[in-house]
Design a protein around this motif. Structure first.
Motif, PDB file in Angstrom:
ATOM      1  N   ALA A 152       0.806  -1.221   0.000  1.00 11.99           N
ATOM      2  CA  ALA A 152       0.000   0.000   0.000  1.00 11.99           C
ATOM      3  C   ALA A 152       0.841   1.273   0.000  1.00 11.99           C
ATOM      4  CB  ALA A 152      -0.950  -0.007   1.192  1.00 11.99           C
ATOM      5  N   ALA A 153       1.928   1.276   0.756  1.00 12.75           N
ATOM      6  CA  ALA A 153       2.706   2.506   0.942  1.00 12.75           C
ATOM      7  C   ALA A 153       3.923   2.587   0.032  1.00 12.75           C
ATOM      8  CB  ALA A 153       3.142   2.627   2.403  1.00 12.75           C
ATOM      9  N   TYR A 154       4.077   1.639  -0.879  1.00 13.27           N
ATOM     10  CA  TYR A 154       5.257   1.618  -1.746  1.00 13.27           C
ATOM     11  C   TYR A 154       4.899   2.268  -3.073  1.00 13.27           C
ATOM     12  CZ  TYR A 154       9.819  -0.047  -3.290  1.00 13.27           C
ATOM     13  OH  TYR A 154      11.124  -0.130  -3.711  1.00 13.27           O
ATOM     14  N   SER A 213     -17.780  -5.984 -16.164  1.00 14.24           N
ATOM     15  CA  SER A 213     -18.263  -4.853 -15.367  1.00 14.24           C
ATOM     16  C   SER A 213     -18.037  -5.021 -13.871  1.00 14.24           C
ATOM     17  CB  SER A 213     -19.753  -4.630 -15.626  1.00 14.24           C
ATOM     18  OG  SER A 213     -20.504  -5.783 -15.268  1.00 14.24           O
ATOM     19  N   GLU A 214     -17.662  -6.228 -13.438  1.00 14.96           N
ATOM     20  CA  GLU A 214     -17.461  -6.486 -12.009  1.00 14.96           C
ATOM     21  C   GLU A 214     -15.985  -6.477 -11.614  1.00 14.96           C
ATOM     22  OE1 GLU A 214     -21.324  -9.253 -11.007  1.00 14.96           O
ATOM     23  OE2 GLU A 214     -19.578 -10.256 -11.857  1.00 14.96           O
ATOM     24  N   THR A 215     -15.119  -6.100 -12.537  1.00 15.35           N
ATOM     25  CA  THR A 215     -13.679  -6.108 -12.303  1.00 15.35           C
ATOM     26  C   THR A 215     -13.177  -4.676 -12.164  1.00 15.35           C
ATOM     27  OG1 THR A 215     -13.457  -8.131 -13.590  1.00 15.35           O
ATOM     28  CG2 THR A 215     -11.447  -6.863 -13.198  1.00 15.35           C
ATOM     29  N   THR A 216     -12.621  -4.349 -11.010  1.00 13.12           N
ATOM     30  CA  THR A 216     -12.171  -2.987 -10.722  1.00 13.12           C
ATOM     31  C   THR A 216     -11.034  -3.035  -9.711  1.00 13.12           C
ATOM     32  OG1 THR A 216     -13.795  -2.784  -8.934  1.00 13.12           O
ATOM     33  CG2 THR A 216     -14.451  -1.938 -11.090  1.00 13.12           C
ATOM     34  N   LEU A 217     -10.417  -1.880  -9.504  1.00 16.76           N
ATOM     35  CA  LEU A 217      -9.439  -1.775  -8.417  1.00 16.76           C
ATOM     36  C   LEU A 217     -10.134  -1.722  -7.063  1.00 16.76           C
ATOM     37  CD1 LEU A 217      -6.864   0.726  -9.928  1.00 16.76           C
ATOM     38  CD2 LEU A 217      -6.587  -1.732  -9.593  1.00 16.76           C
ATOM     39  N   GLN A 218     -11.336  -1.183  -7.034  1.00 17.91           N
ATOM     40  CA  GLN A 218     -12.152  -1.184  -5.821  1.00 17.91           C
ATOM     41  C   GLN A 218     -13.434  -1.956  -6.120  1.00 17.91           C
ATOM     42  OE1 GLN A 218     -11.086  -0.109  -2.922  1.00 17.91           O
ATOM     43  NE2 GLN A 218      -9.174   0.596  -3.867  1.00 17.91           N
ATOM     44  N   PRO A 219     -13.956  -2.717  -5.153  1.00 17.43           N
ATOM     45  CA  PRO A 219     -15.122  -3.557  -5.433  1.00 17.43           C
ATOM     46  C   PRO A 219     -16.338  -2.729  -5.832  1.00 17.43           C
ATOM     47  CG  PRO A 219     -14.701  -3.448  -3.069  1.00 17.43           C
ATOM     48  CD  PRO A 219     -13.518  -2.820  -3.746  1.00 17.43           C
ATOM     49  N   VAL A 220     -17.103  -3.236  -6.787  1.00 16.98           N
ATOM     50  CA  VAL A 220     -18.301  -2.534  -7.230  1.00 16.98           C
ATOM     51  C   VAL A 220     -19.415  -2.616  -6.192  1.00 16.98           C
ATOM     52  CG1 VAL A 220     -17.791  -2.809  -9.674  1.00 16.98           C
ATOM     53  CG2 VAL A 220     -19.068  -4.596  -8.480  1.00 16.98           C
ATOM     54  N   ASP A 221     -19.327  -3.565  -5.277  1.00 14.94           N
ATOM     55  CA  ASP A 221     -20.353  -3.746  -4.245  1.00 14.94           C
ATOM     56  C   ASP A 221     -19.680  -4.364  -3.022  1.00 14.94           C
ATOM     57  OD1 ASP A 221     -22.490  -4.363  -2.633  1.00 14.94           O
ATOM     58  OD2 ASP A 221     -23.560  -5.582  -4.116  1.00 14.94           O
ATOM     59  N   VAL A 236      -8.097 -11.692   7.408  1.00 13.85           N
ATOM     60  CA  VAL A 236      -6.969 -10.764   7.264  1.00 13.85           C
ATOM     61  C   VAL A 236      -7.420  -9.559   6.443  1.00 13.85           C
ATOM     62  CG1 VAL A 236      -5.228 -12.579   7.461  1.00 13.85           C
ATOM     63  CG2 VAL A 236      -6.144 -11.980   5.205  1.00 13.85           C
ATOM     64  N   PRO A 237      -6.704  -8.422   6.559  1.00 14.43           N
ATOM     65  CA  PRO A 237      -7.101  -7.221   5.808  1.00 14.43           C
ATOM     66  C   PRO A 237      -6.951  -7.398   4.303  1.00 14.43           C
ATOM     67  CG  PRO A 237      -5.622  -6.677   7.635  1.00 14.43           C
ATOM     68  CD  PRO A 237      -5.586  -8.161   7.476  1.00 14.43           C
ATOM     69  N   HIS A 238      -7.740  -6.647   3.566  1.00  8.79           N
ATOM     70  CA  HIS A 238      -7.552  -6.592   2.116  1.00  8.79           C
ATOM     71  C   HIS A 238      -6.249  -5.857   1.804  1.00  8.79           C
ATOM     72  CE1 HIS A 238     -11.430  -8.247   1.089  1.00  8.79           C
ATOM     73  NE2 HIS A 238     -12.022  -7.426   1.933  1.00  8.79           N
ATOM     74  N   TRP A 239      -5.673  -6.189   0.653  1.00  9.63           N
ATOM     75  CA  TRP A 239      -4.448  -5.537   0.226  1.00  9.63           C
ATOM     76  C   TRP A 239      -4.754  -4.387  -0.726  1.00  9.63           C
ATOM     77  CZ3 TRP A 239       0.014  -9.480  -1.060  1.00  9.63           C
ATOM     78  CH2 TRP A 239       0.459 -10.061   0.138  1.00  9.63           C
ATOM     79  N   ASP A 240      -3.922  -3.348  -0.638  1.00  6.15           N
ATOM     80  CA  ASP A 240      -4.010  -2.188  -1.511  1.00  6.15           C
ATOM     81  C   ASP A 240      -2.668  -1.994  -2.208  1.00  6.15           C
ATOM     82  OD1 ASP A 240      -6.720  -1.212  -0.588  1.00  6.15           O
ATOM     83  OD2 ASP A 240      -5.628  -1.140   1.311  1.00  6.15           O
ATOM     84  N   PHE A 241      -2.698  -1.341  -3.377  1.00  2.00           N
ATOM     85  CA  PHE A 241      -1.496  -1.221  -4.190  1.00  2.00           C
ATOM     86  C   PHE A 241      -1.327   0.196  -4.710  1.00  2.00           C
ATOM     87  CE2 PHE A 241      -2.763  -5.584  -4.269  1.00  2.00           C
ATOM     88  CZ  PHE A 241      -1.589  -6.317  -4.284  1.00  2.00           C
ATOM     89  N   ASP A 242      -0.079   0.580  -4.863  1.00  5.36           N
ATOM     90  CA  ASP A 242       0.266   1.850  -5.484  1.00  5.36           C
ATOM     91  C   ASP A 242       1.003   1.530  -6.782  1.00  5.36           C
ATOM     92  OD1 ASP A 242       1.523   4.345  -6.171  1.00  5.36           O
ATOM     93  OD2 ASP A 242       1.293   5.029  -4.127  1.00  5.36           O
ATOM     94  N   VAL A 243       2.325   1.643  -6.800  1.00  4.91           N
ATOM     95  CA  VAL A 243       3.073   1.423  -8.027  1.00  4.91           C
ATOM     96  C   VAL A 243       3.054  -0.043  -8.458  1.00  4.91           C
ATOM     97  CG1 VAL A 243       5.330   1.004  -6.937  1.00  4.91           C
ATOM     98  CG2 VAL A 243       5.215   2.093  -9.205  1.00  4.91           C
ATOM     99  N   PHE A 244       2.754  -0.951  -7.542  1.00  2.94           N
ATOM    100  CA  PHE A 244       2.707  -2.369  -7.885  1.00  2.94           C
ATOM    101  C   PHE A 244       1.339  -2.807  -8.405  1.00  2.94           C
ATOM    102  CE2 PHE A 244       6.702  -2.756  -5.586  1.00  2.94           C
ATOM    103  CZ  PHE A 244       7.365  -3.727  -6.331  1.00  2.94           C
ATOM    104  N   ALA A 245       0.446  -1.869  -8.663  1.00  4.43           N
ATOM    105  CA  ALA A 245      -0.880  -2.220  -9.171  1.00  4.43           C
ATOM    106  C   ALA A 245      -0.833  -3.122 -10.402  1.00  4.43           C
ATOM    107  CB  ALA A 245      -1.686  -0.958  -9.461  1.00  4.43           C
ATOM    108  N   PRO A 246       0.058  -2.888 -11.393  1.00  8.76           N
ATOM    109  CA  PRO A 246       0.061  -3.752 -12.580  1.00  8.76           C
ATOM    110  C   PRO A 246       0.439  -5.199 -12.288  1.00  8.76           C
ATOM    111  CG  PRO A 246       1.160  -1.665 -13.041  1.00  8.76           C
ATOM    112  CD  PRO A 246       0.965  -1.731 -11.558  1.00  8.76           C
ATOM    113  N   ALA A 247       0.959  -5.454 -11.096  1.00  9.73           N
ATOM    114  CA  ALA A 247       1.373  -6.815 -10.746  1.00  9.73           C
ATOM    115  C   ALA A 247       0.350  -7.565  -9.906  1.00  9.73           C
ATOM    116  CB  ALA A 247       2.708  -6.784  -9.990  1.00  9.73           C
ATOM    117  N   GLY A 248      -0.660  -6.853  -9.347  1.00 10.68           N
ATOM    118  CA  GLY A 248      -1.557  -7.631  -8.494  1.00 10.68           C
ATOM    119  C   GLY A 248      -2.728  -6.937  -7.867  1.00 10.68           C
TER     120      GLY A 248
END
Length: 454
Positions: A152-154, A213-221, A236-248
């Motif tokens: 998240a913070a990288y 339409s159900e595929t996003t970086l943030q859940p549609v619902d 466990v918590p959900h994961w968030d991404f910054d520069v590593f978004a294209p990888a996962g």
């Protein structure tokens, strides 16, 4: 992303299937039910099977431990399946003449970008796409972040600083090494050339054309967003991404990912067909017998079948998507628990019934031991030229960190033998007369690998 790792010691790929004689048609409903109820190796699992124009879904388990049942519209973190989106964008850009697989990555980034090389040889786009650029899996400093949400913070500045300081250990194109860094860099290059944010490109060039339409970086619902669970079944918590978004970074459903696989396999007509074909036009060896890699896709050559596939793991989710290029049939499997044997075996088995389901691990229980022995086990152990295990004792608990990976707690089943909960692996310590460790043995995948204490 497993950390984007599929298992503790097999980066990004998961356990590879073994040969078998059984060829009876799998009962997917029974497989999922057994995995969750009998083997206690899952909270919720959804599988989609694609056969021509027919797509069927089977599910078992819950969105959370006591939540609603999962189905094909339940939202999961798909982790490294995101890499397929990134490589599909690359294929589109190549077909449009805007990028060249054999040109240096630096040609497609801002002029002041500093990238590592080796003896004057630069990394190419094809090197990044095939995980053979010489970059490690993750930056070492990433493991110092929050293990509950490590990416998240990288940001881009962190990645730029790492790349400017890093030295490639070998020539690009020489050796396969799964690298989330490489795919993050590839995403930056694609975005720079297109002059658009990565997420906008995925939406415009992949999700909208395929009706995902159900595929996003943030859940549609949020109500349909499954809770992730670790190997012990703890949420466990959900994961968030910054520069590593294209990888996962992406979240999706079995319904949407089945659309993606139907287009990739040719089961469904799509304007993206030329780009999907380009993803498999060139390949390289991928570090395991019978395994190769194209643009993102892994390819398993097996008697009577060729399976094109990828998987993904985040902190609490496991995903698999692929198709059999001989039969044309495709499979998607999504789970909201990271278990010791994963769900990749289910995907392979559904695509080729001769590939067996993984033997599920025997239940293991912790025993009470004298915690005073733990500091004697601390130290660094060498199991291979580039593979070490670092053992630390912290407040009466024992942790092990593998080279380039996060540290995990191990639990005692005797005074000298400990087990992981994340994977089916155990560690035995060899001790001297004083009780201090002189070496260890890693037990995993039927192998016993000795490591000497440095």
């Amino acid at each position: 992303m497993q950390f984007l790792f599929a298992t503790l010691f097999v980066l990004g790929l998961g356990a590879l299937p073994a040969l078998a004689q059984e060829t009876a048609a799998p009962d997917i409903g029974q497989i999922l039910a057994d995995r969750i109820a009998r083997d206690k190796q899952g909270v919720g699992i959804v599988a989609g099977e694609i056969a021509g124009a027919d797509i069927t879904f089977v599910s078992s388990g819950k969105l959370a431990g006591d939540g609603a049942a999962v189905d094909e519209h339940s939202i999961f973190e798909i982790g490294s399946l995101t890499k397929l989106f990134t490589n599909l964008l690359l294929a589109q850009m190549v077909l449009e003449g805007r990028m060249d697989l054999d040109k240096p990555v630096a040609d497609y980034l801002p002029r002041d970008t500093e990238l590592p090389g080796f003896d004057g040889q630069a990394m190419t786009l094809f090197d990044l796409a095939t995980h053979s650029a010489g970059l490690p899996p993750i930056p070492p400093e990433l493991s110092l972040g929050d293990p509950a949400n490590p990416y998240a913070a990288y940001g881009a500045d962190n990645l730029a600083a790492f790349l400017a300081a890093y030295e490639l250990p070998r020539a690009p194109g020489d050796t396969f090494q799964y690298s989330n860094i490489g795919i993050a860099l590839l995403g930056q290059a694609i975005s720079h050339v297109a002059a658009k944010p990565y997420a906008d490109l995925v939406a415009e060039r992949i999700l909208t054309p395929l009706g995902m339409s159900e595929t996003t970086l943030q859940p549609v619902d949020e109500a349909r967003f499954a809770s992730g669970h670790d190997a012990a079944g703890t949420a466990v918590p959900h994961w968030d991404f910054d520069v590593f978004a294209p990888a996962g970074a992406y979240r999706s459903t079995a319904e949407d990912m089945a659309k993606f696989i139907a287009a990739a396999s040719g089961a469904a007509p799509s304007d993206l067909k030329p780009a999907f074909e380009l993803m498999l036009a060139r390949t390289r060896p991928a570090g395991s017998p019978n395994m190769s890699i194209g643009l993102g896709w892994m390819i398993l050559a097996h008697p009577g079948s060729e399976i094109v596939w990828h998987n993904g793991i985040t902190g609490g989710f496991n995903s698999f998507a692929g198709y059999n290029s001989e039969s044309g049939e495709g499979v998607v499997v999504l789970a909201n628990q990271v278990t010791q044997t994963g769900i990749e075996d289910i995907g392979f088995h559904l695509l080729d019934a001769s590939l067996p389901l993984a033997v599920q691990p025997a239940p293991r229980a912790t025993v009470e031991i004298d915690r005073a022995v733990l500091p004697g086990y601390a130290g660094e152990y060498q199991l291979g030229p580039e593979f070490h295990l670092t053992v630390t004792a912290e407040n009466g608990r024992l942790f092990v960190k593998a080279s380039g990976q996060d540290k995990f707690e191990v639990f005692p089943e005797s005074a000298t033998r400990f087990f992981y909960r994340q994977v089916d692996a155990q560690i035995s310590f060899e001790t001297d007369a004083s009780g201090a460790a002189t070496g260890l043995i890693l037990h995993q995948n039927g192998q016993d690998i000795a490591g000497r204490k440095l």
